[in-house]
Write a protein that holds these residues in place. Structure first.
Motif, short mmCIF file in Angstrom:
data_model
loop_
_atom_site.label_atom_id
_atom_site.label_comp_id
_atom_site.label_asym_id
_atom_site.label_seq_id
_atom_site.Cartn_x
_atom_site.Cartn_y
_atom_site.Cartn_z
N ASP A 6 2.68 -5.57 -15.58
CA ASP A 6 1.43 -5.57 -14.82
C ASP A 6 1.09 -4.15 -14.37
O ASP A 6 1.99 -3.35 -14.11
CB ASP A 6 1.58 -6.46 -13.58
N ILE A 7 -0.18 -3.87 -14.26
CA ILE A 7 -0.58 -2.53 -13.79
C ILE A 7 -1.75 -2.63 -12.82
O ILE A 7 -2.62 -3.51 -12.96
CB ILE A 7 -0.90 -1.59 -14.99
N GLY A 8 -1.75 -1.74 -11.85
CA GLY A 8 -2.84 -1.66 -10.88
C GLY A 8 -3.40 -0.24 -10.83
O GLY A 8 -2.75 0.72 -11.27
N LEU A 9 -4.59 -0.11 -10.31
CA LEU A 9 -5.22 1.20 -10.15
C LEU A 9 -5.39 1.46 -8.65
O LEU A 9 -5.92 0.60 -7.93
CB LEU A 9 -6.59 1.20 -10.84
N TYR A 10 -4.93 2.63 -8.21
CA TYR A 10 -5.07 2.99 -6.80
C TYR A 10 -5.98 4.22 -6.70
O TYR A 10 -5.78 5.20 -7.42
CB TYR A 10 -3.67 3.31 -6.21
N ILE A 11 -6.97 4.13 -5.84
CA ILE A 11 -7.86 5.28 -5.59
C ILE A 11 -7.58 5.76 -4.18
O ILE A 11 -7.77 5.00 -3.21
CB ILE A 11 -9.35 4.85 -5.69
N HIS A 12 -7.10 6.99 -4.06
CA HIS A 12 -6.77 7.50 -2.73
C HIS A 12 -7.92 8.37 -2.19
O HIS A 12 -8.26 9.38 -2.79
CB HIS A 12 -5.48 8.32 -2.77
N VAL A 13 -8.47 7.95 -1.08
CA VAL A 13 -9.56 8.68 -0.43
C VAL A 13 -8.98 9.41 0.78
O VAL A 13 -8.70 8.79 1.81
CB VAL A 13 -10.67 7.70 0.03
N PRO A 14 -8.77 10.72 0.68
CA PRO A 14 -8.06 11.43 1.75
C PRO A 14 -9.00 11.91 2.85
O PRO A 14 -8.92 13.05 3.30
CB PRO A 14 -7.44 12.62 1.00
N GLY A 68 -6.14 7.46 4.30
CA GLY A 68 -7.50 7.83 4.61
C GLY A 68 -8.35 6.61 5.00
O GLY A 68 -7.86 5.53 5.25
N THR A 69 -9.62 6.84 4.97
CA THR A 69 -10.58 5.78 5.26
C THR A 69 -11.63 5.76 4.15
O THR A 69 -12.61 6.54 4.21
CB THR A 69 -11.26 6.02 6.63
N PRO A 70 -11.45 4.92 3.13
CA PRO A 70 -12.42 4.91 2.03
C PRO A 70 -13.86 4.73 2.51
O PRO A 70 -14.79 5.29 1.93
CB PRO A 70 -11.97 3.72 1.18
N ALA A 272 -2.27 11.09 -4.48
CA ALA A 272 -1.96 9.74 -4.99
C ALA A 272 -0.72 9.78 -5.88
O ALA A 272 -0.50 10.75 -6.61
CB ALA A 272 -3.15 9.20 -5.78
N GLN A 273 0.07 8.72 -5.81
CA GLN A 273 1.29 8.62 -6.60
C GLN A 273 1.11 7.59 -7.70
O GLN A 273 0.38 6.61 -7.53
CB GLN A 273 2.46 8.17 -5.69
N SER A 274 1.80 7.82 -8.83
CA SER A 274 1.69 6.90 -9.96
C SER A 274 3.07 6.57 -10.50
O SER A 274 4.02 7.37 -10.37
CB SER A 274 0.90 7.54 -11.11
N TYR A 275 3.15 5.42 -11.14
CA TYR A 275 4.38 5.02 -11.85
C TYR A 275 3.91 4.26 -13.09
O TYR A 275 3.45 3.13 -13.00
CB TYR A 275 5.22 4.13 -10.94
#
Ligand code: SF4
Length: 376
Positions: A6-14, A68-70, A272-275
């Motif tokens: 399974d894979i997810g996408l994370y968007i980091h809003v700093p 953060g606060t998107p 943002a971190q990825s694996y």
């Protein structure tokens, strides 16, 4: 071919409107110019990953806008960003799509726009339901804004609502914490996260404690608060499924479960971190440097490491132990040294090693990080 993980996408809003006194995350104060710089660089990062076919046709199980606060970004721009993501990536039919929001940053219209764009889960930072708790931690906003944001989110169509709480706040006591839990339950969320306040170096809160202006957290009281949360929330039909997370049946956060069940995730945005496919990598924690890299069509990756099979097993064990159901015993190394460590942790009452699974005991959950570090 082995099945795709399974894979997810994370968007980091700093970006945040202001910095809370306890917060040590990398972030910048949101201004129209910083928002524009961030969004244009993020668009390039999305395009670069898409061109490189990093997700290779894999369907996203989850999309998570965190910070953060998107919601310091106007909702119309968040909606456009999600629309673009949904256009270029394959999505699982039931993709969970979360946006984190500070209650003071969203109107009913914003929430409708976000729901219409495809967000189906919202995570609101309530932190407490007692206004006096906000002052020492510098958390802006009011309790009525939290109540209003939940009502607005529901009216906009969000049926999956998480509320974040913090405990062990300066001045908070067991009675006020229990009252916060009950007030929060009255808002009828599907998911609740309860985080113990930790004092990070170089924060305003650390300085205020050092100056004696604010009392330091009382560890014993924090343990009582954690126990109270488990009891009160269980009575209200919530299952504790991870050290800090409670959900009604069927509402565990699928995106965060990827972190604890050895799933893959691609993280975009500064820091943002990825694996992905056994490789861990993290982006530069600086908006200007991030933007600069992307302007020259380079991915803004600061460090990358390909994990050996043993390291992958180690990480799966360390992160998986945070789940109340623990991890399969097979994740532990099968050698004399590891067996000795497991026996020692069991004798000290920190883990249970039975029925082919390793789980943390209530005491082990309090020392989860040190248990994990002893295991490897
Ligand atoms: S809203 Fe969250 S990320 Fe922003 S400053 Fe406060 S704690 Fe930090």
């Amino acid at each position: 071919m082995p099945p795709q993980r399974d894979i997810g996408l994370y968007i980091h809003v700093p970006l945040c409107r202001q910095r809370c006194h306890f917060c040590a995350f990398y972030l910048e104060i949101a201004t129209p110019a910083r928002i524009a710089a961030f969004l244009s660089a993020l668009e390039r990062e999305l395009t670069l990953y898409h061109r490189q076919d990093v997700l290779a046709g894999r369907a996203l199980q989850s999309i998570y806008f965190g910070g953060g606060t998107p919601t310091t970004i106007p909702s119309s721009q968040l909606a456009s960003l999600l629309t673009r993501i949904r256009k270029i990536y394959a999505l699982a039919l039931d993709v969970e799509t979360t946006v984190e929001a500070h209650p003071s940053t969203v109107t009913r219209q914003d929430l409708s726009r976000l729901a219409e764009a495809g967000f189906n889960r919202i995570s609101l930072g309530a932190e407490s339901m007692a206004p006096q708790d906000f002052i020492p931690i510098g958390r802006p906003g009011t309790i009525s804004e939290t109540e209003q944001a939940v009502e607005n989110a529901r009216a906009a169509g969000f049926s999956n609502i998480n509320l974040d709480l913090m405990y062990g706040l300066p001045g908070q006591n067991l009675a006020s914490w229990t009252a916060t839990l009950h007030s929060l339950l009255a808002l009828d969320p599907t998911h609740i996260s309860c985080y113990a306040l930790t004092i990070e170096d170089h924060t305003k809160l650390a300085q205020d404690i050092a100056k004696g202006l604010v009392p330091a957290p009382d560890e014993g009281l924090q343990i009582e608060m954690e126990e109270a949360a488990e009891t009160v929330l269980a009575q209200a039909g919530f299952t504790r499924y991870e050290i800090s997370n409670y959900a009604k049946s069927g509402y565990a956060c699928r995106h965060n479960l990827l972190y604890w069940t050895d799933g893959d995730y691609l993280g975009l945005g500064p820091s943002a971190q990825s694996y992905v496919a056994g490789s861990r990598f993290g982006n530069i924690a600086d908006l200007d440097a991030y933007t600069g890299q992307l302007q020259t069509d380079h991915l803004p990756v600061a460090e990358r490491r390909i994990l050996t099979h043993e390291e992958q097993q180690r990480d799966a064990l360390i992160f998986g132990l945070r789940l109340l159901k623990g991890v399969p015993h097979t994740l532990a190394r099968d050698d004399a040294g590891q067996r000795d460590i497991l026996t020692h942790l069991t004798e000290r009452g920190l883990i249970v090693n039975e029925h082919d699974r390793i789980t943390l005991t209530p005491m082990g959950r309090r020392f989860a990080d040190s248990v994990a570090s002893e295991l490897f």
